[in-house]
Each structure stands twice: as C-alpha cells, then as structure tokens.
Design a protein around this motif. Structure first.
Motif, PDB file in Angstrom:
ATOM      1  N   LYS A  68       2.331   2.009  -8.554  1.00  0.00           N
ATOM      2  CA  LYS A  68       1.675   0.889  -9.225  1.00  0.00           C
ATOM      3  C   LYS A  68       2.703  -0.082  -9.803  1.00  0.00           C
ATOM      4  CE  LYS A  68      -2.719   3.087 -10.430  1.00  0.00           C
ATOM      5  NZ  LYS A  68      -3.625   3.496 -11.552  1.00  0.00           N
ATOM      6  N   ASP A  93       0.810  -1.217   0.000  1.00  0.00           N
ATOM      7  CA  ASP A  93       0.000   0.000   0.000  1.00  0.00           C
ATOM      8  C   ASP A  93       0.845   1.269   0.000  1.00  0.00           C
ATOM      9  OD1 ASP A  93      -2.312  -1.482   0.047  1.00  0.00           O
ATOM     10  OD2 ASP A  93      -2.376  -1.571   2.233  1.00  0.00           O
ATOM     11  N   LYS A 130      -2.528  -5.524 -11.173  1.00  0.00           N
ATOM     12  CA  LYS A 130      -2.588  -6.105 -12.500  1.00  0.00           C
ATOM     13  C   LYS A 130      -1.297  -6.871 -12.752  1.00  0.00           C
ATOM     14  CE  LYS A 130      -3.466  -5.041 -17.372  1.00  0.00           C
ATOM     15  NZ  LYS A 130      -3.720  -3.978 -18.382  1.00  0.00           N
ATOM     16  N   SER A 178      -4.488 -11.513  -8.004  1.00  0.00           N
ATOM     17  CA  SER A 178      -4.208 -10.115  -8.354  1.00  0.00           C
ATOM     18  C   SER A 178      -5.455  -9.250  -8.192  1.00  0.00           C
ATOM     19  CB  SER A 178      -3.680 -10.016  -9.792  1.00  0.00           C
ATOM     20  OG  SER A 178      -4.700 -10.299 -10.738  1.00  0.00           O
ATOM     21  N   LEU A 179      -6.628  -9.817  -8.508  1.00  0.00           N
ATOM     22  CA  LEU A 179      -7.874  -9.078  -8.339  1.00  0.00           C
ATOM     23  C   LEU A 179      -8.136  -8.811  -6.862  1.00  0.00           C
ATOM     24  CD1 LEU A 179     -10.209 -10.862 -10.934  1.00  0.00           C
ATOM     25  CD2 LEU A 179      -9.330  -8.525 -11.052  1.00  0.00           C
ATOM     26  N   CYS A 180      -7.851  -9.793  -6.018  1.00  0.00           N
ATOM     27  CA  CYS A 180      -8.044  -9.637  -4.567  1.00  0.00           C
ATOM     28  C   CYS A 180      -7.128  -8.557  -4.002  1.00  0.00           C
ATOM     29  CB  CYS A 180      -7.777 -10.953  -3.845  1.00  0.00           C
ATOM     30  SG  CYS A 180      -9.079 -12.180  -4.052  1.00  0.00           S
ATOM     31  N   GLY A 208      -5.748  -6.157  -5.838  1.00  0.00           N
ATOM     32  CA  GLY A 208      -5.848  -4.920  -6.596  1.00  0.00           C
ATOM     33  C   GLY A 208      -4.606  -4.628  -7.414  1.00  0.00           C
TER      34      GLY A 208
END
Length: 270
Positions: free
Chosen positions: A188, A184, A266, A260-262, A264
């Motif tokens: 990115k 966090d 890509k 990756s979706l969990c 966040g």
C-alpha cells in the motif's frame, strides 16, 4: 553493410549510441569506437563469434568511408546514414533534436491540429505541427530542415494524412511513463508513493487536477500499456470513459482525490 545490422531501428541504434557517447557531443573516438563496434556485433549477431579481427575490419570499413577529416572520430549522423533505412534515420534525428519527456506536451500540440478529433492531421498541416514540436523544446529549425523532416514523414506514411499512432512513434519519449509502475504488485505504501509520482508527472500545470491535454496524455499512456498502435477515436473513447468514472463533480477535470478513488489509492493531501 554487415547483415546483422538489418534488424536495427532508430530506437535501438540510439540506445546503443548513447551508451558510448556519454557526453552527448554527437561523436565517439578512440577506444570508444572499438567498444562500440564490438557491442554492435555482439548484440545484433549473438550466434556469431565476435573476434578482434572482425571488429577492426568493420571499424576500418566505416572510418574509411565517413572519417573524411581523418580525425579518428565518427559522427552519429554519418553512421546512421549507412546503417538505418531513410525513415528510421529521420526518427533518429527527431529523437535527438526534439525530445519530449511528457505525453502531455505532445497531446497539447496534437489537439491544436486535429481540430475535428478525427485522429489525423493533414499533410499540409504537418510542417506547422513539426515546427511546434521543436519550439516546445526551444529549438529553431531552418525552413530547409523543416521541409526535409516533413517530406520524410509523408514519404513514410501517406501523402494525404498522418495518423495519431504514427505521430506518437516519432516522439523521443524515453518510454511510456507508466511502464515503470506495477500498481497491483506492491505494498500500500509503495502504491501510494507511485501514485504521487504518476499524478505529479501528468499534472504539468501543478493545479492539483488533470485537465485538457493532461488528461489526454494520461489516457494515451494508459492505453499504450495494452495497445501501442492506438487510433484517435480509440483514445477519445477511453477519455470519455475515464471522465465518466473519475470526474465525480462533473467539472471536466480529474481531481487528485478523484483519480485516487478510481485507482484505489489514498493520496497525500497537501
């Protein structure tokens, strides 16, 4: 024994020792000894003045007791026998002789013995459990040594069963793998790069999906970030929650894109 050693545990002792035993041959000698004792006294007694006289006096005390062959070398186990309590001494030996570099390896073996998923294994099963841990790193242990290690663990815990959190404590993992990442608190691109490292670490079989003990290892380390002394049921509960949220196609695995979706992020798709 110098009172400043009282706060030292196996992990702290090994961290200091490895700094000086660079070639990992199990002993230090010459100026290394002076530097070693100087560092020990400075680290464990920061408020006390570390003088050359104190260093030499401590060095002479240890060498007179343990340097039986008078070769000017100090063996790691000889020093540990005097400094560490019995259970921490055992942990030191285990960390050196059965190092595991991935939580997946441990969970794979743990699940083999914790068949009912209670978070415990019996004292009778412990010997076979330890033997498998050594074999994981192609180490053969004599029956006498295995008996010694088993007794040390049982005496340090309970005579009837060994819990998951205690078993995790004996592992030689350098640290929780996830501690080196701050997902966090970075860009990115950095998050993307870190995600690749994390997934590759737990995808031991390189199938592109986490399954079985790979999921267990990931969950163990995730939970360890906030609750180091976890129980077996707690780990299983988090595992169910993770699969419920991440396992989109309900195949019992966590695909790379699902994780990756969990998180966040890509991922790089190869």
């Amino acid at each position: 024994m110098d009172s400043s050693f009282n706060s030292l545990d196996a992990a702290g002792f090994l961290e200091i020792w490895q700094h000086f035993d660079a070639d990992d041959n199990g002993y230090i000698e010459g100026k290394e000894l002076d530097d070693f004792f100087h560092h020990m006294m400075k680290r464990l007694g920061p408020q006390e003045k570390v003088t050359e006289q104190r260093v030499q006096r401590l060095k002479q005390r240890f060498m007179s007791v343990y340097d039986v062959t008078a070769d000017g070398k100090l063996q790691i186990q000889e020093l540990a026998n005097m400094i560490l309590p019995e259970d921490e001494n055992f942990l030191l030996v285990f960390r050196r002789e059965a190092p595991l570099d991935n939580s997946v390896d441990f969970m794979k073996i743990w699940r083999k013995y914790d068949v009912d998923c209670s978070g415990y294994i019996s004292a009778q099963e412990l010997k076979a459990f330890l033997k498998d841990l050594f074999l994981q790193h192609h180490k053969e242990v004599s029956p006498d040594k295995l008996e010694e290690y088993t007794d040390a663990m049982v005496n340090s815990n309970t005579p009837c069963k060994i819990c998951l959190s205690f078993s995790i404590r004996i592992l030689a993992l350098e640290e929780n793998f996830l501690l080196q990442f701050q997902m966090d608190a970075c860009s990115k691109e950095e998050r993307k790069r870190d995600f690749e490292k994390i997934f590759d670490h737990y995808d031991v079989n390189k199938t592109g999906a986490l399954e079985g003990p790979e999921v267990d290892g990931f969950v163990k380390d995730m939970m360890g970030l906030v609750r180091p002394n976890m129980t077996g049921p707690e780990l299983d509960k988090l595992r169910v929650i993770l699969l419920r949220h991440c396992d989109v196609n309900k195949d019992g695995k966590i695909q790379k894109n699902e994780l990756s979706l969990c998180l966040g992020v890509k991922p790089n798709l190869r």
